[in-house]
Design a protein around this motif. Structure first.
Motif, short mmCIF file in Angstrom:
data_model
loop_
_atom_site.label_atom_id
_atom_site.label_comp_id
_atom_site.label_asym_id
_atom_site.label_seq_id
_atom_site.Cartn_x
_atom_site.Cartn_y
_atom_site.Cartn_z
N LYS A 191 3.38 9.22 6.75
CA LYS A 191 3.60 10.49 6.06
C LYS A 191 2.93 10.49 4.70
O LYS A 191 2.32 11.49 4.29
N LEU A 192 3.04 9.38 3.98
CA LEU A 192 2.43 9.32 2.65
C LEU A 192 0.92 9.36 2.73
O LEU A 192 0.25 9.91 1.85
N ARG A 193 0.36 8.79 3.79
CA ARG A 193 -1.10 8.79 3.93
C ARG A 193 -1.62 10.15 4.38
O ARG A 193 -2.61 10.65 3.81
N ASP A 194 -0.98 10.74 5.37
CA ASP A 194 -1.54 11.93 6.01
C ASP A 194 -1.06 13.24 5.41
O ASP A 194 -1.79 14.24 5.47
N THR A 195 0.15 13.28 4.86
CA THR A 195 0.71 14.55 4.37
C THR A 195 1.36 14.35 3.00
O THR A 195 2.51 14.77 2.79
N MET A 196 0.63 13.74 2.06
CA MET A 196 1.22 13.43 0.76
C MET A 196 1.69 14.70 0.04
O MET A 196 2.78 14.73 -0.55
N GLU A 197 0.88 15.75 0.08
CA GLU A 197 1.26 16.99 -0.62
C GLU A 197 2.55 17.56 -0.04
O GLU A 197 3.43 18.01 -0.78
N GLN A 198 2.67 17.52 1.28
CA GLN A 198 3.88 18.03 1.92
C GLN A 198 5.10 17.20 1.54
O GLN A 198 6.18 17.74 1.27
N GLN A 199 4.94 15.87 1.48
CA GLN A 199 6.06 15.01 1.11
C GLN A 199 6.46 15.22 -0.35
O GLN A 199 7.65 15.18 -0.68
N ALA A 200 5.47 15.46 -1.21
CA ALA A 200 5.77 15.76 -2.62
C ALA A 200 6.58 17.06 -2.72
O ALA A 200 7.51 17.16 -3.53
N ALA A 201 6.25 18.05 -1.88
CA ALA A 201 6.99 19.31 -1.89
C ALA A 201 8.43 19.10 -1.43
O ALA A 201 9.37 19.69 -1.99
N VAL A 202 8.61 18.27 -0.40
CA VAL A 202 9.96 17.96 0.08
C VAL A 202 10.78 17.31 -1.03
O VAL A 202 11.94 17.69 -1.28
N LEU A 203 10.18 16.36 -1.73
CA LEU A 203 10.87 15.65 -2.79
C LEU A 203 11.17 16.59 -3.96
O LEU A 203 12.28 16.57 -4.54
N ARG A 204 10.21 17.45 -4.32
CA ARG A 204 10.42 18.40 -5.42
C ARG A 204 11.57 19.35 -5.07
O ARG A 204 12.41 19.67 -5.93
N THR A 205 11.63 19.80 -3.82
CA THR A 205 12.71 20.69 -3.40
C THR A 205 14.07 20.01 -3.53
O THR A 205 15.04 20.61 -3.99
N ALA A 206 14.14 18.73 -3.13
CA ALA A 206 15.40 17.98 -3.24
C ALA A 206 15.82 17.85 -4.70
O ALA A 206 17.02 17.98 -5.03
N LEU A 207 14.86 17.60 -5.59
CA LEU A 207 15.18 17.46 -7.01
C LEU A 207 15.65 18.79 -7.59
O LEU A 207 16.61 18.84 -8.38
N ILE A 229 0.83 -1.20 0.00
CA ILE A 229 0.00 0.00 0.00
C ILE A 229 0.87 1.25 0.00
O ILE A 229 0.59 2.22 -0.71
N ALA A 230 1.95 1.24 0.79
CA ALA A 230 2.85 2.39 0.84
C ALA A 230 3.51 2.62 -0.52
O ALA A 230 3.65 3.78 -0.97
N GLU A 231 3.91 1.54 -1.19
CA GLU A 231 4.51 1.68 -2.52
C GLU A 231 3.51 2.26 -3.50
O GLU A 231 3.85 3.12 -4.33
N ASP A 232 2.26 1.83 -3.41
CA ASP A 232 1.22 2.36 -4.29
C ASP A 232 1.01 3.85 -4.04
O ASP A 232 0.82 4.63 -4.99
N ARG A 233 1.05 4.27 -2.78
CA ARG A 233 0.91 5.70 -2.48
C ARG A 233 2.09 6.50 -3.04
O ARG A 233 1.92 7.64 -3.50
#
Length: 349
Positions: free
Chosen positions: A316-332, A228-232
């Motif tokens: 984190k992926l379940r509750d704050t997906m948008e925030q985690q996407a922002a963290v990843l985008r910043t790293a990229l 499920i985490a991988e799918d998220r």
């Protein structure tokens, strides 16, 4: 007026429907009903009946599931101190009505919306969780369970209900059917009620991880939770417009040692994602510590090579997906400002 009649009896009309149908004898007396009348009305064939010791059902005939639950909580709840309101309060209504008591076990899971649990009326007993030092015994259809520290209840249909992980642990403690245990744990994760780590933690605290059929179910649960985490993670990359990584890879130094597996990797930016789906196990503290140390060593080694590692948990992926996407985008995006990473070989895992 008799000595049993209060000077200012409170009317019943301010009570909710179920609160008008099920009351304790103390509540009835506080509303101006003498003890003699309670006994008279509750006699065999009368208009009322004793649902539980000290709890009166104010109609003949069988109780509804709502009345059974309400009666169980009234029976198990601590009697409020004089002057403390016993009716719903604005901030925490269930605590005002049912101090120090909450529904747990199979009944709680049914209230949480589980489909693999029996209907409320078909349950032989209702589990009620109370503090360990409460002096109260199981009776009739109410089974009293004790705990050193009550969890924070979750309101469901106006009732205080144990959180899903605690309710699961209390239900599983009573089950010997491996398939039934597996169904409950699987539904908890697939139904997005909670994360596997929270379930395993509750089972661990209840000392249930020494039972083989529970351990087998937990192994399936952890695998289910990782899928499920991988799918998220796939969904996050797609829905937030992140560039496509290479998925599930191993990294190696050219002609050198294995650096470790990753769930996602962006070679051009040298950014990696690692999912932490560990679940603590009873009696395996050393193994858990060793696994975490391995996580930390791998991360430090990769970062020394210039690879940024983003550590994500299923929660984190379940509750704050948008925030985690922002963290990843910043790293990229920050990749252009960093020194180039060491060259590594990327292999399918």
């Amino acid at each position: 007026m008799t000595h049993n009649t209060p000077l200012s009896p409170r009317p019943l009309r301010h009570l909710s429907d179920v609160h008008r149908r099920v009351l304790t004898t103390a509540q009835l007396r506080s509303h101006g009903v003498p003890a003699t009348e309670i006994a008279e009305q509750s006699r065999a064939g009368g208009p009322w009946q004793q649902l539980l010791p000290g709890v009166i059902l104010l109609h003949p005939g069988p109780p509804t599931s709502e009345e059974r639950l309400h009666g169980a909580l009234l029976f198990a709840a601590r009697e409020p101190a004089p002057g403390v309101p016993t009716q719903p309060g604005a901030d925490s209504p269930h605590r005002a009505v049912y101090p120090e008591a909450m529904i747990t076990g199979l009944a709680a899971l049914t209230l949480h919306g589980f489909s693999s649990t029996p209907p409320l009326l078909s349950l032989d007993h209702v589990d009620v969780l109370v503090p360990r030092l409460r002096r109260i015994r199981s009776t009739s259809y109410v089974r009293v369970l004790r705990t050193p520290a009550l969890p924070t209840p979750e309101p469901v249909t106006g009732l205080p209900v144990a959180p899903v992980p605690r309710a699961l642990a209390d239900a599983v403690a009573d089950l010997t059917d491996a398939q039934a245990v597996r169904r409950l744990l699987t539904e908890a994760v697939r139904g997005h009620h909670c994360e596997p780590a929270a379930v395993v933690r509750a089972l661990n605290e209840a000392k249930l991880l020494s039972r083989p059929h529970v351990v087998d179910a937990v192994d399936s649960l952890v695998a289910e939770g990782r899928a499920i985490a991988e799918d998220r993670l796939y969904r996050m990359v797609r829905e937030y417009g992140l560039p496509d990584p290479v998925w599930n890879v191993d990294l190696r130094l050219p002609g050198g040692p294995h650096l470790g597996g990753l769930d996602a990797y962006w070679p051009e930016q040298a950014v990696a994602v690692e999912l932490d789906t560990r679940a603590p196990r009873q009696g395996h503290r050393q193994d858990d510590d060793a696994l975490w140390s391995e996580y930390a060593r791998k991360r430090e080694h990769l970062e020394r090579l210039g690879i940024t590692v983003v550590h994500l948990t299923p929660k984190k992926l379940r509750d704050t997906m948008e925030q985690q996407a922002a963290v990843l985008r910043t790293a990229l995006m920050a990749a252009d400002d960093r020194d180039p990473a060491e060259y590594v070989v990327v292999l399918p895992r």
